[in-house]
Design an enzyme around this catalytic site. Structure first.
Site, PDB file in Angstrom:
ATOM      1  N   SER A   1     -53.398   8.731 -92.622  1.00 22.65           N
ATOM      2  CA  SER A   1     -52.723   9.578 -93.621  1.00 22.65           C
ATOM      3  C   SER A   1     -53.183   9.226 -95.033  1.00 22.65           C
ATOM      4  O   SER A   1     -53.296  10.094 -95.902  1.00 22.65           O
ATOM      5  CB  SER A   1     -51.209   9.396 -93.543  1.00 22.65           C
ATOM      6  OG  SER A   1     -50.767   9.710 -92.257  1.00 22.65           O
TER       7      SER A   1
ATOM      8  N   THR B   1     -54.107  -9.755 -97.554  1.00 24.22           N
ATOM      9  CA  THR B   1     -54.381  -9.077 -98.824  1.00 24.22           C
ATOM     10  C   THR B   1     -55.075  -7.733 -98.578  1.00 24.22           C
ATOM     11  O   THR B   1     -56.021  -7.658 -97.802  1.00 24.22           O
ATOM     12  CB  THR B   1     -55.252  -9.986 -99.719  1.00 24.22           C
ATOM     13  OG1 THR B   1     -54.501 -11.159-100.036  1.00 24.22           O
ATOM     14  CG2 THR B   1     -55.634  -9.293-101.022  1.00 24.22           C
TER      15      THR B   1
ATOM     16  N   GLU C   1     -57.302  -4.602-100.102  1.00 26.59           N
ATOM     17  CA  GLU C   1     -58.208  -4.266-101.218  1.00 26.59           C
ATOM     18  C   GLU C   1     -58.111  -2.750-101.369  1.00 26.59           C
ATOM     19  O   GLU C   1     -58.745  -2.004-100.627  1.00 26.59           O
ATOM     20  CB  GLU C   1     -59.634  -4.689-100.892  1.00 26.59           C
ATOM     21  CG  GLU C   1     -59.787  -6.182-100.632  1.00 26.59           C
ATOM     22  CD  GLU C   1     -60.283  -6.478 -99.226  1.00 26.59           C
ATOM     23  OE1 GLU C   1     -60.815  -5.580 -98.575  1.00 26.59           O
ATOM     24  OE2 GLU C   1     -60.103  -7.617 -98.774  1.00 26.59           O
TER      25      GLU C   1
ATOM     26  N   GLN D   1     -51.302 -18.017 -97.462  1.00 26.53           N
ATOM     27  CA  GLN D   1     -51.100 -17.297 -98.721  1.00 26.53           C
ATOM     28  C   GLN D   1     -49.827 -16.461 -98.577  1.00 26.53           C
ATOM     29  O   GLN D   1     -49.629 -15.777 -97.579  1.00 26.53           O
ATOM     30  CB  GLN D   1     -52.316 -16.426 -99.057  1.00 26.53           C
ATOM     31  CG  GLN D   1     -52.656 -15.380 -98.019  1.00 26.53           C
ATOM     32  CD  GLN D   1     -53.964 -14.643 -98.312  1.00 26.53           C
ATOM     33  OE1 GLN D   1     -54.770 -15.066 -99.129  1.00 26.53           O
ATOM     34  NE2 GLN D   1     -54.179 -13.533 -97.630  1.00 26.53           N
TER      35      GLN D   1
END
Lengths: 203, 464
Positions: free
Chosen positions: A113, A137, A139, A179
């Site tokens: 979508s 993470t 990008e 992280q």
């Protein structure tokens, strides 16, 4: 590749073989062969002013500061929008904390979508190693022509799982492990850069 | 001034100068990084700032050797004589709303545990201390605006991102709750003030349990207030005594009691080290009251000379502290997750998830109908979903883990609290590192739990 039943098995396994994805907000996130991941509330937005170029052969300390200067933080509350403009690039994070068993690898994919709107969720780093733990993470890039509003909590990506033929002998234990928020590149920690710096010292 | 005190003052000056120089450098770096929106790097500096503050206090305390109180007095005098305004000015330029986000979330969670016969509509606001560091947690007087009462609690600047210190906010919340219930302090009446302090400790203990008691002791043994009362506050050692006593009553034979017992040992050992140096002044709840005394404390003091227990009983009727909901995981369960480095923001309430997945697999193996498989799949998917954790429970869990991880913590506390720690810097570094490494995990857990709470209705929408 694992099916929904296999994924449910992993999510309810005991001990180190358990796949942890938390918070898992809704049953809708469990798809036939993947788990949908949501957008977290912490972003790092790229800014070009102030950094002429990122050169890995600069001193490590300088590179750390330059890499930090390359982005600035944006933290949103529920209901606040993050606008990604055409050709903008930003780092985001999954809302979910993920801990991978040592015999399972995963790949992060954008949801179609968003792809159809021109929004990509990862550029190249979509592979999740066995043993990884932490938030993944994103990008984020807008390849389309219109600004797009993204809201924390939206399902923007999916994680597909693969069973290894044997357990990894040396599971992931590297710089992005554990992280807990959107994390900038730590390319300055790559050991080969030390060698390059010694061999070709910066002017 | 005797010679040894003069020498002591000189040494105190030297150490202060050295530490303040480091403090200033760190503050410069911190302000610069925040200006540049480099939060991660600024946070690492903040940890150093916090360490430096504590180290400053400890180094000066150790200077005095056997005369800890004298040293504290000197330290206070010296510190007051140094111009900290430039440091303070720089701290005031921090982006306060951003820095206070997680701590405000926690404050709101703590406030939600209080109910009373009078309405406690608005949670108090949080601000950073206006004083130079080391500054204090403080409840500030209320004012009225169009929307009703405004209450402000002041947080020391260096504690905005130190979640293990946040339970100390519960005491200040207690002041707010009591002011709303019209139980007010009196500027000049030590007895009233002290009773209020004991009462607020009691309320904080009911909300936070060990998560309040432990940071209180952690801080108190490093400051003069542990030994010395003021017109506003009884000596902290007496407050710890009272809280340990109440812990037994409130929590019974539980994990909390075990922690309280261990703490009692710390307290006793610290007292032994300072034997003969601690003024043996008991809380003056037995003195007669002035006319200005509020009715609750006057009645208490007149009828029961040492009637703290009765004061607590009256508070129980006036201000009800809601326990965690029974469906919530215990802090010990959350502590198990945190101990493995797993985000402690949410929990899976359905403990039968595994059985439901096995039933699904069995149904598929037996060739069950598509409809029944679909129903079992739906049930299994629902069973693996999470509910948000309570922010107070998360920080309590962090404290439980922090204390259980190593028995050496108590030895470190004792070493830090006494002037004979030969390797003070090492002990201090180890102590703060243990606390500091939890900060990021707890901050992320609190923030995520608050977000999860805000959008947990999503699950019901999906189910429709």
């Amino acid at each position: 590749m694992l099916s929904d039943l296999d994924i449910l098995d992993l999510l309810t396994a005991e001990g180190k073989g358990r796949l942890i994805i938390t918070p898992l907000l809704s049953p809708r996130q469990i798809q036939s062969a993947s788990i949908d991941l949501r957008l977290g509330f912490h972003f790092k937005v790229v800014r070009n002013s102030g950094v002429a170029a990122l050169d890995p052969l600069r001193s490590r300390e300088r590179l750390i500061l330059q890499t930090a200067k390359y982005t600035h933080d944006v933290k949103l509350r529920a209901g606040e929008a993050f606008y990604i403009h055409p050709r903008d690039f930003a780092l985001g994070t999954t809302l979910e904390y993920v801990r991978m068993p040592v015999n399972i690898a995963a790949s992060l994919e954008g949801r179609s979508s968003f792809g159809r709107l021109g929004v990509t969720i990862h550029s190249t780093a979509g592979f999740i190693d066995p043993g990884f733990s932490g938030r993944i993470t994103y990008e984020i890039q807008n390849e389309g022509t219109q600004p797009i509003a993204l809201y924390p909590g939206m399902r923007v990506a999916q994680l597909c799982f693969y069973k290894l033929s044997t357990e990894a002998v040396d599971p992931y234990d590297s710089k992005y492990k554990q992280q807990l928020t959107t994390t900038s590149s730590r390319w300055y920690d790559d050991p080969e850069l030390d060698y390059f710096r010694r061999k070709w010292p910066p002017e | 001034m005797p010679a040894d005190i003069t020498e002591l003052t000189k040494r105190a000056h030297a150490i202060l100068a050295e530490r303040l120089a480091r403090f200033e450098l760190l503050l410069d770096a911190h302000a610069h990084l925040l200006d540049k929106n480099e939060r991660d790097l600024a946070d690492s500096i903040r940890a150093d700032l916090s360490d430096t503050r504590g180290e400053l206090l400890l180094r000066l305390r150790n200077l005095a050797g056997a005369d800890a109180e004298q040293c504290f007095r000197l330290f206070t005098e010296e510190l007051n004589g140094i111009d900290l305004q430039p440091i303070h000015d720089r701290l005031r330029h921090l982006d306060i709303p951003r820095l206070l986000r997680e701590s405000t979330t926690f404050l709101d969670a703590g406030w939600s545990h209080f109910t009373a016969s009078t309405s406690l509509k608005y949670p108090p606001s949080l601000c950073l201390a206006a004083d130079p560091e080391p500054s204090r947690l403080e409840y500030q007087p209320t004012s009225e605006d169009a929307s009703g009462r405004v209450n402000v609690i002041q947080l020391p600047k260096l504690d905005y991102g130190t979640p293990l210190a946040w339970p100390l906010l519960f005491h200040e919340i207690g002041h707010v709750a009591m002011s709303v219930a019209n139980i007010l302090p009196n500027e000049n009446d030590r007895q009233v003030n002290w009773l209020l302090e004991f009462a607020c400790d009691y309320l904080a203990l009911k909300v936070g349990g060990p998560a309040y008691l432990l940071p209180f002791l952690d801080r108190a043994i490093l400051t003069p207030s542990y030994l010395r009362p003021t017109i506003k506050h009884p000596a902290a050692r007496h407050r710890v005594d009272a809280m340990l006593e109440q812990s037994k009553r409130l929590f019974g034979e539980t994990d909390t009691l075990a922690l309280a017992t261990e703490l009692a040992q710390v307290r006793t050992m610290v007292a032994e080290r300072y034997e003969g140096q601690i003024p043996d002044e008991l809380p003056i709840v037995c003195e007669s009251c002035s006319e200005a005394t509020t009715s609750i404390s006057r009645a208490e003091a007149e009828q029961h000379p040492k009637g703290l227990n009765d004061l607590y009983a009256k508070l129980d009727n006036l201000l009800i502290v809601q326990p965690l909901p029974s469906s919530a995981p215990t802090p010990t369960t959350i502590a198990d997750s945190l101990a493995q480095g797993i985000l402690g923001a949410s929990h899976r309430p359905d403990h039968s998830a595994r059985a439901k997945v096995e039933a699904l697999r069995e149904a598929i193996g037996c060739g069950a109908t598509a409809d029944s498989v679909k129903a079992l799949l739906k049930a299994a998917k629902a069973a693996v979903c999470d509910e948000p954790n309570d922010c107070v429970a998360i920080v309590t869990a962090a404290w439980i883990h922090y204390l259980h991880e190593s028995s050496t913590r108590f030895e470190t506390l004792i070493k830090l609290a006494t002037p004979e720690g030969a390797d003070l810097n090492k002990a201090w570094d180890s102590f703060r590192n243990e606390v500091g490494k939890w900060d990021i995990l707890i901050l992320a857990s609190v923030d995520t739990a608050a977000f999860h709470e805000q959008i947990k209705g999503l699950r019901a929408t999906d189910a429709q």
